[in-house]
Design an enzyme around this catalytic site. Structure first.
Site, PDB file in Angstrom:
ATOM      1  CG  HIS A 169       0.638 -10.847  -4.542  1.00 28.04           C
ATOM      2  ND1 HIS A 169       1.166 -12.050  -4.140  1.00 28.04           N
ATOM      3  CD2 HIS A 169       1.386  -9.893  -3.954  1.00 28.04           C
ATOM      4  CE1 HIS A 169       2.201 -11.824  -3.334  1.00 28.04           C
ATOM      5  NE2 HIS A 169       2.354 -10.518  -3.212  1.00 28.04           N
TER       6      HIS A 169
ATOM      7  NE  ARG B  87       2.683  -2.437  -7.071  1.00 30.70           N
ATOM      8  CZ  ARG B  87       2.777  -2.994  -5.864  1.00 30.70           C
ATOM      9  NH1 ARG B  87       3.562  -2.471  -4.946  1.00 30.70           N
ATOM     10  NH2 ARG B  87       2.065  -4.063  -5.563  1.00 30.70           N
TER      11      ARG B  87
ATOM     12  NE  ARG C 256       4.177  -8.699  -6.470  1.00 30.36           N
ATOM     13  CZ  ARG C 256       3.938  -7.760  -5.564  1.00 30.36           C
ATOM     14  NH1 ARG C 256       2.976  -6.892  -5.753  1.00 30.36           N
ATOM     15  NH2 ARG C 256       4.671  -7.700  -4.479  1.00 30.36           N
TER      16      ARG C 256
ATOM     17  CD  GLU D 219       8.275  -7.418  -1.088  1.00 29.60           C
ATOM     18  OE1 GLU D 219       7.909  -6.676  -2.003  1.00 29.60           O
ATOM     19  OE2 GLU D 219       7.768  -7.396   0.043  1.00 29.60           O
TER      20      GLU D 219
ATOM     21  N   GLY E  11       6.510  -4.446   2.640  1.00 28.82           N
ATOM     22  CA  GLY E  11       7.256  -3.288   3.077  1.00 28.82           C
ATOM     23  C   GLY E  11       7.334  -2.192   2.042  1.00 28.82           C
TER      24      GLY E  11
ATOM     25  CG  HIS F 170      -1.488  -7.274  -5.170  1.00 18.44           C
ATOM     26  ND1 HIS F 170      -1.880  -7.439  -3.859  1.00 18.44           N
ATOM     27  CD2 HIS F 170      -0.279  -6.660  -5.129  1.00 18.44           C
ATOM     28  CE1 HIS F 170      -0.939  -6.956  -3.056  1.00 18.44           C
ATOM     29  NE2 HIS F 170       0.026  -6.456  -3.808  1.00 18.44           N
TER      30      HIS F 170
HETATM   31  P1  FAD Z   1      -5.414   3.146  -0.186  1.00 18.45           P
HETATM   32  O1  FAD Z   1      -4.499   2.814   0.902  1.00 18.45           O
HETATM   33  O2  FAD Z   1      -6.129   2.044  -0.829  1.00 18.45           O
HETATM   34  O3  FAD Z   1      -6.484   4.182   0.374  1.00 18.45           O
HETATM   35  C1  FAD Z   1      -7.590   4.566  -0.403  1.00 18.45           C
HETATM   36  C2  FAD Z   1      -8.531   5.345   0.474  1.00 18.45           C
HETATM   37  O4  FAD Z   1      -9.522   5.973  -0.328  1.00 18.45           O
HETATM   38  C3  FAD Z   1      -9.279   4.501   1.472  1.00 18.45           C
HETATM   39  O5  FAD Z   1      -9.310   5.218   2.685  1.00 18.45           O
HETATM   40  C4  FAD Z   1     -10.688   4.415   0.887  1.00 18.45           C
HETATM   41  O6  FAD Z   1     -11.701   4.206   1.825  1.00 18.45           O
HETATM   42  C5  FAD Z   1     -10.789   5.771   0.255  1.00 18.45           C
HETATM   43  N1  FAD Z   1     -11.785   5.892  -0.813  1.00 18.45           N
HETATM   44  C6  FAD Z   1     -11.868   5.184  -1.959  1.00 18.45           C
HETATM   45  N2  FAD Z   1     -12.894   5.625  -2.699  1.00 18.45           N
HETATM   46  C7  FAD Z   1     -13.467   6.632  -2.008  1.00 18.45           C
HETATM   47  C8  FAD Z   1     -14.568   7.482  -2.230  1.00 18.45           C
HETATM   48  N3  FAD Z   1     -15.340   7.395  -3.332  1.00 18.45           N
HETATM   49  N4  FAD Z   1     -14.883   8.416  -1.301  1.00 18.45           N
HETATM   50  C9  FAD Z   1     -14.167   8.519  -0.163  1.00 18.45           C
HETATM   51  N5  FAD Z   1     -13.114   7.735   0.109  1.00 18.45           N
HETATM   52  C10 FAD Z   1     -12.761   6.812  -0.803  1.00 18.45           C
HETATM   53  N6  FAD Z   1       2.522  -2.037  -1.600  1.00 18.45           N
HETATM   54  C11 FAD Z   1       3.809  -1.904  -1.207  1.00 18.45           C
HETATM   55  O7  FAD Z   1       4.509  -0.997  -1.668  1.00 18.45           O
HETATM   56  N7  FAD Z   1       4.327  -2.777  -0.282  1.00 18.45           N
HETATM   57  C12 FAD Z   1       3.605  -3.783   0.268  1.00 18.45           C
HETATM   58  O8  FAD Z   1       4.095  -4.514   1.090  1.00 18.45           O
HETATM   59  C13 FAD Z   1       2.263  -3.948  -0.161  1.00 18.45           C
HETATM   60  N8  FAD Z   1       1.508  -4.973   0.327  1.00 18.45           N
HETATM   61  C14 FAD Z   1       0.195  -5.039  -0.021  1.00 18.45           C
HETATM   62  C15 FAD Z   1      -0.613  -6.032   0.543  1.00 18.45           C
HETATM   63  C16 FAD Z   1      -1.970  -6.067   0.269  1.00 18.45           C
HETATM   64  C17 FAD Z   1      -2.828  -7.138   0.877  1.00 18.45           C
HETATM   65  C18 FAD Z   1      -2.535  -5.106  -0.608  1.00 18.45           C
HETATM   66  C19 FAD Z   1      -3.996  -5.115  -0.911  1.00 18.45           C
HETATM   67  C20 FAD Z   1      -1.728  -4.138  -1.194  1.00 18.45           C
HETATM   68  C21 FAD Z   1      -0.373  -4.096  -0.908  1.00 18.45           C
HETATM   69  N9  FAD Z   1       0.453  -3.132  -1.477  1.00 18.45           N
HETATM   70  C22 FAD Z   1       1.757  -3.022  -1.084  1.00 18.45           C
HETATM   71  C23 FAD Z   1      -0.108  -2.083  -2.315  1.00 18.45           C
HETATM   72  C24 FAD Z   1      -0.299  -0.836  -1.437  1.00 18.45           C
HETATM   73  O9  FAD Z   1      -0.754  -1.224  -0.177  1.00 18.45           O
HETATM   74  C25 FAD Z   1      -1.282   0.130  -2.026  1.00 18.45           C
HETATM   75  O10 FAD Z   1      -1.002   0.355  -3.379  1.00 18.45           O
HETATM   76  C26 FAD Z   1      -1.202   1.462  -1.295  1.00 18.45           C
HETATM   77  O11 FAD Z   1      -1.381   1.252   0.079  1.00 18.45           O
HETATM   78  C27 FAD Z   1      -2.214   2.414  -1.839  1.00 18.45           C
HETATM   79  O12 FAD Z   1      -2.249   3.529  -1.009  1.00 18.45           O
HETATM   80  P2  FAD Z   1      -3.257   4.688  -1.355  1.00 18.45           P
HETATM   81  O13 FAD Z   1      -3.126   5.701  -0.264  1.00 18.45           O
HETATM   82  O14 FAD Z   1      -3.047   5.130  -2.736  1.00 18.45           O
HETATM   83  O15 FAD Z   1      -4.700   3.995  -1.325  1.00 18.45           O
HETATM   84  C1  SIN Z   2       3.710  -8.364  -0.599  1.00 17.41           C
HETATM   85  O1  SIN Z   2       3.975  -8.243   0.587  1.00 17.41           O
HETATM   86  O2  SIN Z   2       3.916  -9.389  -1.248  1.00 17.41           O
HETATM   87  C2  SIN Z   2       3.077  -7.227  -1.321  1.00 17.41           C
HETATM   88  C3  SIN Z   2       4.120  -6.315  -1.762  1.00 17.41           C
HETATM   89  C4  SIN Z   2       3.604  -5.374  -2.787  1.00 17.41           C
HETATM   90  O3  SIN Z   2       2.475  -5.468  -3.237  1.00 17.41           O
HETATM   91  O4  SIN Z   2       4.394  -4.507  -3.173  1.00 17.41           O
END
Ligand code: FAD
Ligand code: SIN
Length: 539
Positions: A244, A386, A290, A121, A47, A351
Site C-alpha cells: 500500500h 488487486r 496501487r 480509489e 470501503g 498490505h
Molecule cells: P481476515 O479478515 O484477515 O480474517 C482472517 C481470520 O483468520 C482472522 O480472524 C484470524 O485470526 C484468523 N486466522 C488466521 N490464521 C488462523 C489460524 N491458524 N487458526 C485460526 N484462525 C486463524 N480491502 C478492501 O476491499 N477495502 C478496504 O478498504 C480495505 N482496507 C484495508 C485496510 C487495512 C489496514 C488492511 C490491513 C486491509 C484492508 N483491506 C481492504 C484488505 C481486506 O481488509 C482484507 O483482504 C479482508 O478483510 C480479508 O478478509 P478475510 O476474511 O479473508 O481475512
Molecule cells: C484503503 O483504504 O486504502 C485500503 C483499500 C484496500 O486495500 O482495498
C-alpha cells in the site's frame, strides 16, 4: 475428536459470512486464533467496491479490474464476482451494516433506500466504493459478529489456532486424497484437538506479517497458505504482494494505514518541499493503480534519500476532512499531526497478498474437502495486482458461492461411509516445553527483515536467490524446533511465516518478467509468453 458439518477457520468477513450461510444447513465450528473481532477485515478503511450507481456499469468495473490486474485476471471469474456484488451488498445492509449515505447521517433504513455515498480509489474510473466513513471494515464486522453470536448452530472457538489439515494421505491411505478435518491448538489449555469435518473452509486472510513493515495486524501470518501447502494443495500467484503506498510514517504509529480514499477525495502526494511528483509517473496521478503509486513513492525516496513522502489534504475544508475521515484524523492527531493543517508523512508497506490457495469460482481448492475464500484464496479476480476495495467484495461474494456450491455437491451417503474414520489424536511424543523463545523471535525478525530488504517493491534475481538460500537454512532450524518442542502459537506462526516467505520467493524467481506487483530490475518489462499464473505445489 469432535465432529461438525463444517469447520471454518477464520473470523474475518469471509469466515463470518460463510458461517452464517452454512449454519442454515448444519452445525458450524468457527475457529479463530485471537478474539473473533481481530482480523484484517476490522482494519479495512476505504470501503467495498460495487456497482450501485446508474452512472456506473458492471462492464466498467470489470475493465478497471482487468487493467489493474495487468493481464492476469481470470475474466470469467471477474465478471461473475462483479455482477453478484449488488446482491451481497443488499444482504449486508439487511444484516444492519450502515454504509454512509449522501447528505446526511447513515442509519440502517437510510442505507436500504437512500442514495449511497460513493468514494473513489486508485484505478477506478467511477465513484463506486461504499464505505462507512473510514472504518468500513469495523462496521461490517460489527454487523456480521452480532448475527453470528445469535446463531445457535455456529460454535465460535476463540483463541483456537488451526495447526494442520488432516488428510487421507497423512493417515496413510494412498487413494485419492481429501481433507478429513483439522488439528487445532486450544491456546487456553495448550492442548491440540482434532476436529472432524468433510468441509473445511480456509478463511485465514493474508500474510502481511511476513514483511517488516505492513499495514496488517499480528494475525496475518499466512497460516492458511502454509497449511494448504503442507497438505499438497495448489498455491498460485504468490509473487504478487501488494504494497500500500500510504502507511503513516511515525516511530510510534506501528502500522497505521492512511486510506486511498483520502487521495480519492483529492489529497495529493508531495515531497518534503511540497512538490507533486505523481504526474511524472502516470497520467492518472495520485489515482493510478496501487502498484504504480507505491513504486513511484519508493523511487522518489531512493532518488532523494528521503525517509518518507507526504500526503496533503490541507486544501480541503477542515470540517469535511474531520467528518469524512474521523479515524484517520484522530489517530494522526494522537501523533501530533493535524491533517487539516499539516502534510501526512507516508511510506509504502506490505498490505495484501494477491495470490493464494488456488480455487475455482466456487472456492474449491485442488484438494477435495478443502475450500478457500477471502484473502487466503486466489480466485483469479486480482491477477497481478488487486484493484482497491475489491477484496471485501471478493470475500463476501465467494462466501456465498462457496456455500451454494457445497450444498449442490454435498453427498450424505459418501459422508456416512467415511464417518467410521476416527482421527488420530495429536501426539507430542517426547517434545519438551520450548525454553529458548529468544531463538523464535530472532528467526521471526530475520525472516521479516530479509523479505523487506530482498523481496520488496523492487526485486532482483540475485537478491531473491539470497533470500531463498537463507530461508532454506531457517526452515531446517524451525522444523527442528517444531519436532522437538511442544507447539505454541509463536512457534506455529514462525513455521508458517517461513513457509509462506519461501513460497513468495520461489514464485518470484519463476516469473522472469515484470508485471503488476512483481517488478524486477533483471526483467523490467512484461513478457507476453509469461502471461499465465504461477502455480506451485509441494514436491
Ligand atoms: P481476515 O479478515 O484477515 O480474517 C482472517 C481470520 O483468520 C482472522 O480472524 C484470524 O485470526 C484468523 N486466522 C488466521 N490464521 C488462523 C489460524 N491458524 N487458526 C485460526 N484462525 C486463524 N480491502 C478492501 O476491499 N477495502 C478496504 O478498504 C480495505 N482496507 C484495508 C485496510 C487495512 C489496514 C488492511 C490491513 C486491509 C484492508 N483491506 C481492504 C484488505 C481486506 O481488509 C482484507 O483482504 C479482508 O478483510 C480479508 O478478509 P478475510 O476474511 O479473508 O481475512
Ligand atoms: C484503503 O483504504 O486504502 C485500503 C483499500 C484496500 O486495500 O482495498
Amino acid at each position: 475428536m469432535t465432529r461438525y458439518d463444517y469447520v471454518v477457520i477464520g473470523s474475518g468477513i469471509a469466515g463470518l459470512s460463510f458461517a452464517l450461510k452454512a449454519a442454515e444447513h448444519g452445525e458450524v465450528a468457527l475457529i479463530t486464533k485471537s478474539n473473533k473481532a481481530e482480523s484484517n477485515t476490522t482494519y479495512a478503511q476505504g470501503g467495498i467496491a460495487c456497482v450501485t450507481s446508474p452512472e456506473d456499469s458492471f462492464e466498467l468495473h470489470v475493465q478497471d479490474t482487468l487493467v489493474a490486474g495487468a493481464g492476469l485476471c481470470d475474466e470469467a471469474v471477474t465478471r461473475v464476482l462483479v455482477s453478484e456484488g449488488p446482491a451481497r451488498i443488499r444482504e449486508l445492509i439487511e444484516l444492519g451494516v450502515q454504509f454512509d449515505v449522501r447528505d446526511g447521517e447513515a442509519s440502517p433504513e437510510d442505507s436500504a433506500t437512500a442514495e449511497l455515498d460513493l468514494t473513489k480509489e486508485g484505478g477506478h474510473s467511477k465513484r463506486r466504493i461504499l464505505h462507512s466513513r473510514d472504518i468500513t471494515g469495523r462496521e461490517i464486522d460489527r454487523a456480521l459478529i452480532a448475527a453470528v453470536e445469535k446463531h445457535p448452530r455456529i460454535h465460535v472457538l476463540e483463541h483456537h489456532m488451526a495447526v494442520d489439515l488432516i488428510t487421507l494421505s497423512k493417515l496413510g491411505f494412498a487413494s485419492e486424497d481429501r481433507v478429513l478435518g483439522v488439528y487445532v491448538l486450544d491456546e487456553n489449555t495448550g492442548n491440540v484437538k482434532a476436529l472432524r469435518s468433510d468441509y473445511v473452509v480456509l478463511a485465514t486472510g493474508g500474510c502481511g506479517k511476513v514483511y517488516l513493515y505492513t499495514t496488517n495486524p499480528a494475525i496475518a501470518t499466512g497460516d492458511g497458505i502454509a497449511m494448504a501447502w503442507r497438505a499438497g494443495a495448489r498455491i498460485s500467484n504468490m509473487e504478487f504482494i501488494q504494497f500500500h503506498p500510504t502507511c503513516l510514517y511515525h516511530p510510534d504509529a506501528g502500522s497505521f494505514l492512511i486510506s486511498e480514499a483520502v487521495r480519492g477525495e483529492g489529497a495529493i502526494l508531495v515531497d518534503k518541499n511540497g512538490r507533486r511528483f505523481m504526474d511524472r509517473y502516470d497520467p492518472r496521478g495520485e489515482l493510478a493503480s496501487r502498484d504504480i503509486v507505491a513504486r513511484a513513492i519508493d523511487a522518489e525516496m531512493k532518488r532523494t534519500g528521503a525517509r518518507c513522502m507526504y500526503l496533503d489534504i490541507t486544501h480541503k475544508p477542515a470540517e469535511f476532512v474531520r467528518e469524512r475521515f474521523p479515524n484517520i484524523a484522530s489517530t494522526c492527531l494522537k501523533y501530533g499531526i493535524d491533517i487539516t493543517k499539516q502534510k501526512i508523512p507516508v511510506v509504502p508497506a506490505a498490505h495484501y497478498q494477491s495470490g493464494g490457495v488456488q480455487t475455482d469460482a466456487d472456492g474449491s481448492t485442488s484438494l477435495r474437502g478443502l475450500y478457500a475464500i477471502g484473502e487466503v484464496a486466489c480466485t483469479g479476480l486480482h491477477g497481478a495486482n488487486r484493484l482497491a476495495s475489491n477484496s471485501l467484495l471478493e470475500a463476501v461474494t465467494m462466501a456465498h458461492r462457496c456455500n451454494a456450491a457445497i450444498l449442490r455437491t454435498r453427498c450424505p451417503d459418501e459422508t456416512a461411509a467415511r464417518s467410521h474414520f476416527a482421527l488420530p489424536e495429536w501426539t507430542s511424543g517426547v517434545a519438551q516445553d520450548l525454553d529458548e523463545l529468544v531463538v523464535v523471535y530472532h528467526n521471526w525478525d530475520e525472516i521479516r527483515r530479509l523479505m523487506w530488504d530482498y523481496v520488496g517493491i523492487v526485486r532482483t534475481t540475485k537478491r531473491l536467490q539470497r533470500a531463498a538460500t537463507r530461508l532454506r537454512n531457517l526452515d531446517r532450524e524451525i522444523q527442528e524446533f517444531y519436532w522437538n518442542f511442544k507447539v505454541n502459537t509463536d512457534l506455529l506462526e514462525l513455521r508458517n511465516l517461513c513457509t509462506v516467505a519461501s513460497i513468495i520467493v520461489d514464485s518470484a524467481l519463476l516469473r522472469r518478467e515484470s508485471r503488476g506487483l512483481h517488478y524486477t530490475l533483471d526483467f523490467p518489462t512484461p513478457d507476453e509468453s509469461q502471461r499465465h499464473p504461477t502455480v506451485l505445489r509441494r514436491g
